[in-house]
Design a protein around this motif. Structure first.
Motif, PDB file in Angstrom:
ATOM      1  N   ALA A   1      -7.510 -17.073  -4.380  1.00  0.00           N
ATOM      2  CA  ALA A   1      -8.805 -17.446  -3.490  1.00  0.00           C
ATOM      3  C   ALA A   1      -9.115 -18.606  -2.801  1.00  0.00           C
ATOM      4  N   VAL A   2      -9.239 -19.749  -3.425  1.00  0.00           N
ATOM      5  CA  VAL A   2      -9.361 -20.530  -2.866  1.00  0.00           C
ATOM      6  C   VAL A   2      -7.936 -21.004  -1.086  1.00  0.00           C
ATOM      7  N   THR A   3      -7.106 -20.542  -1.580  1.00  0.00           N
ATOM      8  CA  THR A   3      -6.524 -21.183  -0.077  1.00  0.00           C
ATOM      9  C   THR A   3      -7.184 -19.628   0.689  1.00  0.00           C
ATOM     10  N   ALA A   4      -7.288 -18.646   0.215  1.00  0.00           N
ATOM     11  CA  ALA A   4      -8.002 -18.014   1.228  1.00  0.00           C
ATOM     12  C   ALA A   4      -9.468 -18.179   1.764  1.00  0.00           C
ATOM     13  N   ALA A   5      -9.451 -18.821   1.170  1.00  0.00           N
ATOM     14  CA  ALA A   5     -11.439 -19.031   1.359  1.00  0.00           C
ATOM     15  C   ALA A   5     -11.158 -20.260   2.522  1.00  0.00           C
ATOM     16  N   SER A   6      -9.842 -20.879   2.316  1.00  0.00           N
ATOM     17  CA  SER A   6      -9.154 -22.027   3.635  1.00  0.00           C
ATOM     18  C   SER A   6      -8.264 -21.720   4.546  1.00  0.00           C
ATOM     19  N   GLY A   7      -8.887 -19.773   4.986  1.00  0.00           N
ATOM     20  CA  GLY A   7      -8.037 -19.566   6.028  1.00  0.00           C
ATOM     21  C   GLY A   7      -6.267 -19.959   5.507  1.00  0.00           C
ATOM     22  N   VAL A   8      -5.895 -20.438   4.460  1.00  0.00           N
ATOM     23  CA  VAL A   8      -4.383 -20.557   5.062  1.00  0.00           C
ATOM     24  C   VAL A   8      -3.816 -19.018   4.800  1.00  0.00           C
ATOM     25  N   ASP A   9      -2.758 -18.839   5.544  1.00  0.00           N
ATOM     26  CA  ASP A   9      -1.420 -17.505   5.342  1.00  0.00           C
ATOM     27  C   ASP A   9      -1.401 -17.692   4.291  1.00  0.00           C
ATOM     28  N   THR A  10      -1.746 -17.149   3.113  1.00  0.00           N
ATOM     29  CA  THR A  10      -1.032 -16.423   1.493  1.00  0.00           C
ATOM     30  C   THR A  10      -0.598 -15.779   1.369  1.00  0.00           C
ATOM     31  N   SER A  11       0.382 -15.684   2.898  1.00  0.00           N
ATOM     32  CA  SER A  11       1.701 -14.333   2.484  1.00  0.00           C
ATOM     33  C   SER A  11       3.102 -15.033   1.995  1.00  0.00           C
TER      34      SER A  11
ATOM     35  N   MET B   1      -6.149 -12.140  -5.876  1.00  0.00           N
ATOM     36  CA  MET B   1      -5.717 -11.597  -7.467  1.00  0.00           C
ATOM     37  C   MET B   1      -4.643 -11.975  -7.893  1.00  0.00           C
ATOM     38  N   ALA B   2      -4.065 -11.835  -9.385  1.00  0.00           N
ATOM     39  CA  ALA B   2      -2.869 -11.416  -9.692  1.00  0.00           C
ATOM     40  C   ALA B   2      -2.690 -10.515 -10.706  1.00  0.00           C
ATOM     41  N   GLU B   3      -1.978 -10.356 -10.965  1.00  0.00           N
ATOM     42  CA  GLU B   3      -1.551  -9.204 -11.906  1.00  0.00           C
ATOM     43  C   GLU B   3      -1.358  -9.528 -13.211  1.00  0.00           C
ATOM     44  N   GLY B   4      -2.152  -9.764 -14.793  1.00  0.00           N
ATOM     45  CA  GLY B   4      -2.008 -10.365 -15.303  1.00  0.00           C
ATOM     46  C   GLY B   4      -1.565  -9.681 -16.346  1.00  0.00           C
ATOM     47  N   PRO B   5      -1.188 -10.003 -17.602  1.00  0.00           N
ATOM     48  CA  PRO B   5      -0.276  -8.945 -18.641  1.00  0.00           C
ATOM     49  C   PRO B   5      -0.869  -7.807 -19.174  1.00  0.00           C
ATOM     50  N   ALA B   6      -2.598  -7.690 -19.024  1.00  0.00           N
ATOM     51  CA  ALA B   6      -3.388  -6.757 -19.500  1.00  0.00           C
ATOM     52  C   ALA B   6      -3.227  -5.830 -18.019  1.00  0.00           C
ATOM     53  N   GLY B   7      -3.837  -6.821 -17.513  1.00  0.00           N
ATOM     54  CA  GLY B   7      -3.734  -6.092 -15.620  1.00  0.00           C
ATOM     55  C   GLY B   7      -4.055  -6.636 -14.452  1.00  0.00           C
ATOM     56  N   PRO B   8      -5.185  -6.123 -13.616  1.00  0.00           N
ATOM     57  CA  PRO B   8      -5.037  -7.156 -12.837  1.00  0.00           C
ATOM     58  C   PRO B   8      -6.180  -8.159 -12.992  1.00  0.00           C
ATOM     59  N   VAL B   9      -6.281  -9.238 -12.117  1.00  0.00           N
ATOM     60  CA  VAL B   9      -7.443  -9.752 -12.214  1.00  0.00           C
ATOM     61  C   VAL B   9      -7.736 -10.604 -10.678  1.00  0.00           C
ATOM     62  N   TRP B  10      -8.794 -10.199 -11.247  1.00  0.00           N
ATOM     63  CA  TRP B  10     -10.012 -11.099  -9.688  1.00  0.00           C
ATOM     64  C   TRP B  10     -10.617 -12.311  -9.438  1.00  0.00           C
ATOM     65  N   HIS B  11     -10.406 -12.580  -8.570  1.00  0.00           N
ATOM     66  CA  HIS B  11     -11.820 -14.211  -8.000  1.00  0.00           C
ATOM     67  C   HIS B  11     -12.044 -13.883  -6.550  1.00  0.00           C
ATOM     68  N   TRP B  12     -13.294 -13.908  -6.917  1.00  0.00           N
ATOM     69  CA  TRP B  12     -13.621 -13.888  -5.442  1.00  0.00           C
ATOM     70  C   TRP B  12     -14.807 -15.812  -5.586  1.00  0.00           C
ATOM     71  N   LEU B  13     -14.915 -16.095  -4.665  1.00  0.00           N
ATOM     72  CA  LEU B  13     -15.438 -17.118  -4.859  1.00  0.00           C
ATOM     73  C   LEU B  13     -16.297 -17.866  -2.873  1.00  0.00           C
ATOM     74  N   ARG B  14     -16.646 -18.607  -3.039  1.00  0.00           N
ATOM     75  CA  ARG B  14     -17.726 -18.529  -2.094  1.00  0.00           C
ATOM     76  C   ARG B  14     -17.757 -20.730  -1.529  1.00  0.00           C
ATOM     77  N   VAL B  15     -17.119 -21.135  -0.730  1.00  0.00           N
ATOM     78  CA  VAL B  15     -16.852 -22.309  -0.615  1.00  0.00           C
ATOM     79  C   VAL B  15     -17.776 -22.778   0.480  1.00  0.00           C
ATOM     80  N   GLU B  16     -18.794 -24.173  -0.279  1.00  0.00           N
ATOM     81  CA  GLU B  16     -19.468 -25.045   0.854  1.00  0.00           C
ATOM     82  C   GLU B  16     -19.636 -26.170   0.642  1.00  0.00           C
TER      83      GLU B  16
END
Ligand code: SF4
Lengths: 483, 151
Positions: A220-230, A420-435
């Motif tokens: 989420a932090v990488t996505a927020a900084s606009g860096v390609d996460t692929s 996002m990441a697939e955890g042992p129990a299922g999908p884990v999501w984090h969303w954030l806004r950096v200011e």
């Protein structure tokens, strides 16, 4: 129009995949929900808007609606899994879901000392809620049945939650969860925190899925900084965690069912994995491993022993009169119920739901992930899925590099991102806004919340003695659900 | 019966370990300490040790807390403490239980029991390794036999 099309017609927001809808657009989206197969993965607020996160074939997308009057149209009539989110939104922010299925508090049991704790300016102090009132239905009263409690303190080692169970006869017919015991106010702790502080906190949301939370947060932090996460990401710690958590589930289950051989072997292997974690990353439970450069290579003989141990585990599990036979047909989560509550992860896969965030991750080579052996949704299916994934993950560990993801850029550009990441129990999501280099808003989605909401369906008809095994087979954690 | 001389008391007395029943409660942490305690419990079971984890406070002599004491869990902890029979002891394991750890300050947590009550055993770490927990339990148990337990 598809749900994705309807949401995509909105105004693109700061975050990739998020679209801002007007009140009419939101209403049209809610009306389209019954016809859509997209999974609802989360519903949260930043105080100004309410955001809904969906996931379908091509990937995640988000819809937002402004809530100037503190109200929005509820999603729960069309998506039952939204109910807990809506109730939490009200507990934390005082934002109301119009037409919601349930309105009772979910987290706030009237003990916090503040009402709507995430509001910037406290409202003219409304009285705190009284907590959940348990009302036993007429059917229960007529039958003169027993009400039994489970939790929050059972002497076990999991996070606290309370289940009120109604047994008119032998089987459970009524299940009321009471949550909030494990609520630590993480959203408030995240707000205003530095990215490093946030990462430390993310690692301590739920120890059973710490790497998944760390990865999702870092992404989420990488996505927020606009860096390609692929770019292909190192997957070693994530798979190591999956191995550890699945082994722990198997060991616990075998202990509960008094299968000494299986329990012993699983516990021994688990201890090996913990030591491996310590040897490679310097932490047994893999806390704080994601932005990190120093990692040692695992000893090859340790990996070989793990591989062999997993094969023996499977053999012991499937042996005649073994655990597989004992658990057959107990604690069933049907595919329909799993879909209804939006359950993915290994629990969903054991019910025949195809949902694995890793399938879209380029770091996983095609053919690494295979469908589980059973899809009946009972405890045997869940355990055999875990054992199956265990073998798969050990194989992946043999092929994956040790280095975790590239570290988060030190001076992060302000922005907004979803990880996002697939955890042992299922999908884990984090969303954030950096200011200004600090976290201004944050949300985290954990698979346990959907599982807790589905408990009435899963526990229906089960005997009281099966409650603990069923909870263990689900691997749900109140720590992840309550935040 | 000559072989009984095998045990003739020569040298100093060794400390004797008394049986100990522990009731564990997670009071709102990340469950990391719980995972390590589960490993401790497995080791104790495997070794048929005199220390064991029990499933009700009515049977316990030691209340072992992990986690940062969430506001919701505080009354539950109090109830468990009141339910313990006879002389009872308190132990706190992990940074969270010692002083609240990463979760303080917050509206939802009180910040660990360690800062609010006198604990007989206090072990920091995030989480402390099972070997450390086990060692601390045994060392404390063998060492504290000389003093009468606090009520
Ligand atoms: S001390 Fe650390 S490991 Fe233990 S509960 Fe707290 S955060 Fe988790």
């Amino acid at each position: 129009m598809t749900l994705r099309g309807l949401v995509g017609a909105g105004r693109p927001a700061a975050c990739a995949g998020r679209f801002e809808l007007g009140a009419d657009g939101w209403r049209m989206m809610v009306e389209a929900l019954p016809r859509s197969t997209a999974r609802l993965c989360g519903l949260w607020s930043d105080g100004m808007q309410v955001h809904a996160l969906f996931h379908d074939g091509p990937g995640p997308f988000m819809a937002s609606v402004a809530v100037p009057e503190g109200r929005y149209l509820a999603l729960s009539p069309a998506r039952p899994g939204a109910e807990a989110h809506e109730r939490m939104l009200h507990d934390l922010w005082g934002i109301e879901a119009m037409g919601a299925v349930g309105t009772a508090p979910w987290l706030d049991q009237g003990q916090w000392g503040v009402t709507w704790p995430l509001r910037e300016r406290a409202p003219p102090a409304p009285p705190p809620p009284e907590g959940v009132e348990f009302i036993d239905g007429a059917a229960m009263e007529r039958a003169g049945g027993t009400m039994l409690g489970h939790g929050p303190a059972e002497g076990g080692f999991h996070a606290p939650l309370h289940l009120r169970l109604g047994l008119p006869g032998e089987g459970i017919t009524q299940v009321r969860p009471r949550m909030g015991y494990a609520h630590r106010g993480l959203c408030a702790r995240m707000r205003g925190n530095t990215l490093a502080g946030g990462a430390r906190l993310a690692a301590r949301i739920d120890a059973g899925a710490t790497v998944a939370h760390q990865l999702a947060f870092a992404r989420a932090v990488t996505a927020a900084s606009g860096v390609d996460t692929s770019c292909p990401l190192a997957i070693f710690p994530a798979e190591l965690e999956r191995v550890a958590t699945h082994l722990d589930s198997v060991a616990q289950m075998a202990e509960l069912q008094a299968d000494g051989r299986l329990a012993n072997l699983a516990a021994t292997l688990l201890e090996h994995v913990r030591q491996l974690g310590h040897a490679v990353y310097g932490h047994r439970l893999l806390f704080d491993v994601v932005p990190r450069r120093d990692a040692a290579a695992p000893a090859p003989e340790m990996m070989a022993a793990l591989h062999e141990g997993c094969a023996t585990l499977r053999r012991l599990f499937w042996r005649p009169r073994g655990l597989a036979t004992q658990l057959l047909g107990r604690g069933v989560l049907s595919a329909g119920a799993a879909r209804q509550w939006g359950i993915g992860g290994c629990v969903g896969r054991a019910s025949g739901i195809e949902a694995d965030l890793r399938a879209q991750d380029p770091a996983y080579a095609p053919g690494w992930l295979t469908p589980p052996p059973r899809s009946e949704g009972d405890m045997t299916a869940r355990l055999s899925t875990r054992l199956h994934e265990l073998g798969e993950s050990v194989r992946i560990l043999g092929n994956a590099g040790v280095m975790p993801e590239p570290p988060v850029p030190a001076q992060c550009v302000d922005g907004e991102g979803l990880g996002m990441a697939e955890g042992p129990a299922g999908p884990v999501w984090h969303w954030l806004r950096v200011e200004d280099g600090r976290i201004a808003a944050w949300w985290c989605g954990d698979p346990s919340l959907a599982q807790i909401q589905a408990l009435p369906a899963i526990l229906h008809g089960a005997v009281y003695e099966d409650v603990e095994p069923i909870l263990t087979s689900l691997g749900l954690s109140a720590a992840g659900a309550d935040l | 019966m000559a072989y009984l001389h095998l045990f003739w008391p020569e040298g100093g007395a060794l400390p004797r370990m008394q049986a100990l029943d522990i009731f564990h409660m997670d009071t709102g942490g990340c469950t990391g300490c719980g995972l390590e305690l589960r490993a401790v419990s497995r080791a104790l079971d495997a070794g048929n040790a005199a220390i064991r984890f029990v499933s009700t406070p009515r049977q316990a002599g030691l209340l072992l807390l992990t986690g940062s004491l969430s506001v919701e869990m505080a009354p539950v902890v109090e109830l468990a403490w009141q339910a313990m029979p006879g002389s009872r002891l308190l132990a706190v394991v992990g940074d969270c239980a010692v002083d609240g750890g990463v979760f303080t300050p917050s509206y939802a947590v009180l910040g660990g029991v360690g800062g609010r009550a006198q604990a007989s055993l206090s072990l920091p770490g995030c989480p402390p390794a099972p070997a450390m927990i086990l060692e601390a339990l045994i060392r404390w148990r063998t060492g504290q036999d000389k003093q009468p337990p606090a009520a």
